[in-house]
Structure formats: C-alpha cells, structure tokens
Design a protein around this motif. Structure first.
Motif, PDB file in Angstrom:
ATOM      1  N   UNK A 107       0.869  -1.132   0.008  1.00  0.00           N
ATOM      2  CA  UNK A 107       0.005   0.023   0.073  1.00  0.00           C
ATOM      3  C   UNK A 107       0.810   1.296   0.164  1.00  0.00           C
ATOM      4  N   UNK A 108       0.212   2.293  -0.497  1.00  0.00           N
ATOM      5  CA  UNK A 108       0.824   3.567  -0.175  1.00  0.00           C
ATOM      6  C   UNK A 108       0.980   4.063   1.132  1.00  0.00           C
ATOM      7  N   UNK A 109       2.066   4.896   1.442  1.00  0.00           N
ATOM      8  CA  UNK A 109       2.296   5.306   2.923  1.00  0.00           C
ATOM      9  C   UNK A 109       2.343   6.688   2.983  1.00  0.00           C
ATOM     10  N   UNK A 110       1.239   7.106   3.831  1.00  0.00           N
ATOM     11  CA  UNK A 110       0.832   8.665   4.037  1.00  0.00           C
ATOM     12  C   UNK A 110       1.300   8.776   5.347  1.00  0.00           C
ATOM     13  N   UNK A 111       2.251  10.039   5.737  1.00  0.00           N
ATOM     14  CA  UNK A 111       2.467  10.438   6.967  1.00  0.00           C
ATOM     15  C   UNK A 111       2.455  11.827   7.309  1.00  0.00           C
ATOM     16  N   UNK A 131      17.729  13.372  14.475  1.00  0.00           N
ATOM     17  CA  UNK A 131      18.601  12.740  15.491  1.00  0.00           C
ATOM     18  C   UNK A 131      18.605  10.952  15.358  1.00  0.00           C
ATOM     19  N   UNK A 132      17.700  10.555  14.581  1.00  0.00           N
ATOM     20  CA  UNK A 132      17.552   9.267  14.351  1.00  0.00           C
ATOM     21  C   UNK A 132      17.481   8.784  12.874  1.00  0.00           C
ATOM     22  N   UNK A 133      18.646   8.546  12.262  1.00  0.00           N
ATOM     23  CA  UNK A 133      18.627   8.204  10.994  1.00  0.00           C
ATOM     24  C   UNK A 133      17.621   7.070  10.406  1.00  0.00           C
ATOM     25  N   UNK A 134      17.342   6.199  11.396  1.00  0.00           N
ATOM     26  CA  UNK A 134      16.567   5.033  11.014  1.00  0.00           C
ATOM     27  C   UNK A 134      15.175   5.634  10.761  1.00  0.00           C
ATOM     28  N   UNK A 135      14.868   6.579  11.641  1.00  0.00           N
ATOM     29  CA  UNK A 135      13.596   7.198  11.818  1.00  0.00           C
ATOM     30  C   UNK A 135      13.476   7.989  10.325  1.00  0.00           C
ATOM     31  N   UNK A 136      14.268   8.812  10.187  1.00  0.00           N
ATOM     32  CA  UNK A 136      14.462   9.788   9.109  1.00  0.00           C
ATOM     33  C   UNK A 136      14.380   8.848   7.724  1.00  0.00           C
ATOM     34  N   UNK A 137      14.811   7.720   7.638  1.00  0.00           N
ATOM     35  CA  UNK A 137      14.370   6.800   6.545  1.00  0.00           C
ATOM     36  C   UNK A 137      13.157   6.629   6.233  1.00  0.00           C
ATOM     37  N   UNK A 138      12.412   6.285   7.564  1.00  0.00           N
ATOM     38  CA  UNK A 138      10.927   5.944   7.344  1.00  0.00           C
ATOM     39  C   UNK A 138      10.277   7.152   6.999  1.00  0.00           C
ATOM     40  N   UNK A 139      10.511   8.219   7.351  1.00  0.00           N
ATOM     41  CA  UNK A 139       9.727   9.557   6.819  1.00  0.00           C
ATOM     42  C   UNK A 139      10.063   9.982   5.511  1.00  0.00           C
ATOM     43  N   UNK A 140      11.356   9.706   5.102  1.00  0.00           N
ATOM     44  CA  UNK A 140      11.867  10.065   3.773  1.00  0.00           C
ATOM     45  C   UNK A 140      11.394   8.993   2.735  1.00  0.00           C
ATOM     46  N   UNK A 141      11.040   7.801   3.386  1.00  0.00           N
ATOM     47  CA  UNK A 141      10.559   6.773   2.237  1.00  0.00           C
ATOM     48  C   UNK A 141       8.759   6.920   2.180  1.00  0.00           C
ATOM     49  N   UNK A 142       8.490   7.625   2.686  1.00  0.00           N
ATOM     50  CA  UNK A 142       6.908   7.834   2.592  1.00  0.00           C
ATOM     51  C   UNK A 142       6.552   8.301   1.204  1.00  0.00           C
ATOM     52  N   UNK A 161       2.924  -6.989   3.691  1.00  0.00           N
ATOM     53  CA  UNK A 161       1.801  -8.233   4.145  1.00  0.00           C
ATOM     54  C   UNK A 161       0.341  -7.764   4.129  1.00  0.00           C
ATOM     55  N   UNK A 162       0.338  -6.365   3.561  1.00  0.00           N
ATOM     56  CA  UNK A 162      -1.037  -5.706   3.337  1.00  0.00           C
ATOM     57  C   UNK A 162      -1.277  -5.363   1.875  1.00  0.00           C
ATOM     58  N   UNK A 163      -1.218  -6.393   0.941  1.00  0.00           N
ATOM     59  CA  UNK A 163      -1.165  -5.924  -0.269  1.00  0.00           C
ATOM     60  C   UNK A 163      -2.448  -5.691  -1.065  1.00  0.00           C
ATOM     61  N   UNK A 164      -3.438  -6.062  -0.237  1.00  0.00           N
ATOM     62  CA  UNK A 164      -4.836  -5.773  -0.471  1.00  0.00           C
ATOM     63  C   UNK A 164      -5.340  -4.330  -0.159  1.00  0.00           C
ATOM     64  N   UNK A 165      -4.725  -3.706   0.870  1.00  0.00           N
ATOM     65  CA  UNK A 165      -4.881  -2.408   1.248  1.00  0.00           C
ATOM     66  C   UNK A 165      -4.377  -1.319   0.091  1.00  0.00           C
ATOM     67  N   UNK A 166      -5.030  -0.440   0.026  1.00  0.00           N
ATOM     68  CA  UNK A 166      -4.505   0.651  -0.901  1.00  0.00           C
ATOM     69  C   UNK A 166      -3.613   1.610  -0.501  1.00  0.00           C
ATOM     70  N   UNK A 167      -3.911   2.297   0.969  1.00  0.00           N
ATOM     71  CA  UNK A 167      -3.189   3.086   1.586  1.00  0.00           C
ATOM     72  C   UNK A 167      -3.057   3.157   3.036  1.00  0.00           C
ATOM     73  N   UNK A 168      -2.130   3.561   3.738  1.00  0.00           N
ATOM     74  CA  UNK A 168      -2.174   3.648   5.191  1.00  0.00           C
ATOM     75  C   UNK A 168      -1.639   4.976   5.533  1.00  0.00           C
ATOM     76  N   UNK A 169      -2.521   5.442   6.273  1.00  0.00           N
ATOM     77  CA  UNK A 169      -2.575   6.892   6.870  1.00  0.00           C
ATOM     78  C   UNK A 169      -2.034   6.761   8.134  1.00  0.00           C
ATOM     79  N   UNK A 170      -0.809   7.228   8.819  1.00  0.00           N
ATOM     80  CA  UNK A 170      -0.427   7.269  10.138  1.00  0.00           C
ATOM     81  C   UNK A 170      -1.382   8.429  10.626  1.00  0.00           C
TER      82      UNK A 170
END
Length: 260
Positions: A48-52, A64-75, A194-203
């Motif tokens: 699914x698409x990832x909206x945050x 402060x957290x490169x791992x979190x930065x990657x999550x945001x930047x990958x949205x 694992x959510x291939x039938x979901x079209x988008x996730x909105x945090x």
C-alpha cells in the motif's frame, strides 16, 4: 521548487523542504481529494501507499535518528501536521505551504467524501475505548461509510500477525493507523508488504483519542497561532514537559536552517 517521483501515484505532488523533510504543498481539501481519488483506483502493486506527517517532534526525531529519518523520507506523501511548519515556510521558503494538514481535521473530510464514493476504512490503533469511540462517532456522522473493521493498537506477536492477515483479507481502501510516533512508522516498515490488498496506510498519531473525546483540542486561535503544543502541555505537563523541552528548540533550529 522540488518534487519527487518514485513512479507512485503521489510522485507529481509538489514538495518543499521544511525543517529538513520534504513536505507536500497541499491543503486539507486537496489532500482529502487526492486520497479519495487514489483509493478509488487499483491497489498499488506490492504494497500500500504510505502517507504520514511531521510536526516539531517528528522533525527533531528525524534529525537525531537516521533510521526514523529513512522511514519519513520513504513515505509516499508527507503532510505538515504543525502550524509552526506553515509559518516557517511562509517566512523562509519560496513557495509556502498553503495550510496545516492536521490528521484530526483531515479525517472527517476524507470520511465525508469516502461515504459518497464507496471508499472503505479500517481503524487500527489507540486504546480499545478510543478506538471504539472513534468508530461510533464516525458512524453517527457518516452512517453509510464502509468501515470494514477496527482494533486497538496493543496487539503483539502471533495475535498481531493474525490481525494483519485479517485486515489484508478485508481489503480496506484506507487503513488509519493510530499508534503514535515512531510505532506507526515502524509498523508500516514491518507489515506493509503483508497488506497487499490495502490501498493506503495513513499514520494518524493521536487522532482516535481526539475523535473519541478522550482528549481535547486547543481552541482554534491557539491552533492558528502555532500554540497547540502549549495547550497540550497545560493538560498533560508530567508527560509532555520533558519532550517539549528537548524537541521544541531542536525543531525551531531545524525550521530556521533547513526550510527553503
């Protein structure tokens, strides 16, 4: 002007750098319409698409957290859920953000459009009380809205894995995910494929607490002045004082240095 294009439906949306993050130059109505138009199309291939969204706390954590930065930047889409980001863009960027896109304001807009367009929801996150209250409040206001299911946000292990399988089988168009930062971004990274039938996730952060009435929002004038954090601090000083004391100065510095 900067834009990103990952070959995804939101790739053409214009973005600007705000506090170091690439944020969409969309207002509430445009964001809601884009979500509905995308939800009416086919499910994206693979995941699914990832909206945050980002506010001052998220900007400080991202720095402060490169791992979190990657999550945001990958949205696929990042909104500005904080009035200080809008103010900074007006002062420092060539193309300012049109307005704050708070998830608590966005949700009823999307729900109203979804009811008329046949777009379906799933509500995952928060406590059982807040989750149930959000479901009930939403159905009272939008009785024809297709809410495929709901669940609190405290499942772990095998129970969580079964719930992910259940959500995928229900195939909601939009999964509203209210686990708080950074749990909801980490959930997306771990379970997205694992959510291939979901079209988008909105945090959705604290959306369900506000929708259910468990927490109060600041008066409109405080929201518009960028002082909602002060209202929340007055209500929950023990929980929020340390957080704001450490993140607000960092966020201010980031907004000043990395907005353009």
């Amino acid at each position: 002007m900067e834009s990103k294009d990952r070959g995804r439906p939101f790739g053409a949306v214009e973005t600007i750098m705000v506090g170091g993050a690439q944020v969409a130059r969309l207002d509430l109505e445009q964001t809601a319409r884009l979500m509905i138009e995308t939800a009416r199309g086919p499910a994206p291939e693979g995941a699914p698409l990832f909206l945050t969204s980002v506010n001052g706390e998220a900007l400080a954590r991202r720095d402060a957290d490169p791992d979190f930065a990657a999550l945001i930047d990958g949205a696929d889409l990042v909104n500005a859920d904080g009035q200080p980001l809008v103010v900074a863009s007006r002062l420092l960027a060539r193309n300012a953000l049109p307005e704050r896109v708070a998830t608590t304001d966005l949700y009823p807009l999307v729900a109203g459009k979804a009811e008329g367009e046949g777009v379906s929801f799933y509500l995952l996150g928060a406590s059982e009380e807040s989750n149930r209250g959000t479901f009930q409040a939403t159905k009272r206001r939008f009785p024809r809205l297709d809410i495929r299911g709901r669940c609190h946000g405290f499942l772990t292990g095998a129970a969580l894995e079964r719930k992910v399988e259940e959500i995928d089988a229900l195939a909601p168009d939009i999964l509203w995910l209210a686990l708080g930062v950074p749990r909801e971004q980490e959930f997306v990274r771990h379970w997205r494929h694992r959510l291939r039938n979901v079209k988008m996730i909105k945090t959705s952060g604290g959306l369900f607490d506000f929708m259910a009435g468990a927490k109060k929002r600041a008066p409109l004038w405080m929201q518009q002045a960028g002082l909602e954090w002060a209202f929340r601090l007055a209500l929950e000083p023990r929980r929020l004082l340390r957080r704001y004391a450490t993140t607000n100065p960092v966020a201010l510095m980031l907004l000043m240095r990395h907005t353009r």
